[in-house]
Write a protein that holds these residues in place. Structure first.
Motif, PDB file in Angstrom:
ATOM      1  N   GLN A 154       0.793  -1.223   0.000  1.00 28.77           N
ATOM      2  CA  GLN A 154       0.000   0.000   0.000  1.00 28.77           C
ATOM      3  C   GLN A 154       0.830   1.280   0.000  1.00 28.77           C
ATOM      4  O   GLN A 154       0.285   2.359  -0.218  1.00 28.77           O
ATOM      5  CB  GLN A 154      -0.938   0.002   1.208  1.00 28.77           C
ATOM      6  N   SER A 155       2.117   1.181   0.239  1.00 27.03           N
ATOM      7  CA  SER A 155       2.943   2.381   0.360  1.00 27.03           C
ATOM      8  C   SER A 155       3.476   2.822  -1.001  1.00 27.03           C
ATOM      9  O   SER A 155       4.082   2.033  -1.725  1.00 27.03           O
ATOM     10  CB  SER A 155       4.119   2.119   1.309  1.00 27.03           C
ATOM     11  N   SER A 156       3.264   4.094  -1.320  1.00 27.28           N
ATOM     12  CA  SER A 156       3.816   4.651  -2.555  1.00 27.28           C
ATOM     13  C   SER A 156       5.330   4.717  -2.501  1.00 27.28           C
ATOM     14  O   SER A 156       6.008   4.632  -3.527  1.00 27.28           O
ATOM     15  CB  SER A 156       3.269   6.067  -2.787  1.00 27.28           C
ATOM     16  N   GLN A 178      14.090  -6.846  -4.470  1.00 28.69           N
ATOM     17  CA  GLN A 178      13.419  -7.937  -5.173  1.00 28.69           C
ATOM     18  C   GLN A 178      12.072  -8.257  -4.535  1.00 28.69           C
ATOM     19  O   GLN A 178      11.054  -8.394  -5.230  1.00 28.69           O
ATOM     20  CB  GLN A 178      14.306  -9.182  -5.165  1.00 28.69           C
ATOM     21  N   ARG A 179      12.057  -8.350  -3.225  1.00 28.20           N
ATOM     22  CA  ARG A 179      10.830  -8.742  -2.534  1.00 28.20           C
ATOM     23  C   ARG A 179       9.774  -7.641  -2.574  1.00 28.20           C
ATOM     24  O   ARG A 179       8.582  -7.925  -2.718  1.00 28.20           O
ATOM     25  CB  ARG A 179      11.165  -9.135  -1.094  1.00 28.20           C
ATOM     26  N   ASN A 184       4.863  -4.679  -4.916  1.00 28.69           N
ATOM     27  CA  ASN A 184       4.431  -3.356  -5.358  1.00 28.69           C
ATOM     28  C   ASN A 184       5.421  -2.845  -6.405  1.00 28.69           C
ATOM     29  O   ASN A 184       6.343  -2.089  -6.078  1.00 28.69           O
ATOM     30  CB  ASN A 184       4.362  -2.411  -4.155  1.00 28.69           C
ATOM     31  N   PRO A 185       5.245  -3.228  -7.657  1.00 26.29           N
ATOM     32  CA  PRO A 185       6.223  -2.853  -8.688  1.00 26.29           C
ATOM     33  C   PRO A 185       6.311  -1.356  -8.955  1.00 26.29           C
ATOM     34  O   PRO A 185       7.303  -0.895  -9.525  1.00 26.29           O
ATOM     35  CB  PRO A 185       5.734  -3.608  -9.929  1.00 26.29           C
TER      36      PRO A 185
END
Length: 217
Positions: A154-156, A178-179, A184-185
């Motif tokens: 949820q974090s930008s 990576q994780r 959140n790509p």
């Protein structure tokens, strides 16, 4: 679960009211989250030092007890309001709405809501913010995206803090990247040290761009 759904619906309604106020006042609102000790207040102090001469900044501090963090921020010369949750593990829309009454938003460009230190509950409650940002200290290890995925999703913005400690802790930055990218790509990641100042200029630039977006909306 009707009771849980009702609580979240009430919170979302209050958060929408907060958001309308932020948009009306052209104030960028940021919900800053992390575990205890990751560096939220230190980041705020650095942010005031980096941007305070160009933008009006205000802070809402959330803690279970004490006014210690709000007092730290007030010493930097900005508005700060303390919320004590008396045991609750997160802030909610109603708490933030009550705190807003103590702030002069007409003089504010950036409002940072420092949530209670917790990697679980704060991610579940909308406060009306434009963006969620989270801090992960390298001392916490690189496994946290696996254990607490919602906050990363949820974090930008993710600020990987205390990178000056990397030689002394078991944490791999590439593994964190990576994780988190799998969760959140689109997340923006900054590698910073609030102690040395490394990497903070990029964080300031990101904030300045978001402030201008809100003002131009």
């Amino acid at each position: 679960m009707p009771v849980v759904r009702n609580i979240l619906e009430i919170n979302d309604r209050l958060a929408e009211e907060n958001r309308r106020l932020f948009d009306e006042k052209k104030v960028l609102a940021l919900n800053l989250m992390s575990s205890p000790g990751a560096g939220k207040t230190s980041l705020l102090e650095r942010t005031v030092e980096g941007l305070g001469d160009r933008f009006g900044i205000a802070v809402i501090e959330g803690d279970i007890q004490s006014s210690y963090d709000a007092e730290r921020i007030q010493k930097k010369g900005v508005q700060a309001v303390q919320i004590n949750t008396d045991g609750a593990c997160h802030l909610d829309g109603n708490m933030v709405q009550s705190a807003l009454a103590a702030l002069d938003l007409d003089s504010v460009d950036l409002l940072v809501i420092e949530n209670v230190g917790n990697l679980v509950c704060p991610a579940e409650f909308n406060l009306g913010e434009h963006h969620k940002a989270m801090i992960l200290s390298v001392a916490e290890g690189d496994d946290k995206p696996l254990k607490y995925p919602l906050m990363f999703q949820q974090s930008s913005v993710l600020l990987v803090n205390k990178i000056d400690l990397l030689p002394y802790v078991d944490c791999d930055l590439a593994t964190i990247r990576q994780r988190t990218s799998q969760l959140n790509p689109n997340q923006t990641v900054f590698q910073v040290s609030c102690r040395t100042g490394e990497g903070l200029d990029a964080w300031y630039a990101w904030l300045e761009a978001r402030i201008q977006e809100v003002k131009n909306a």
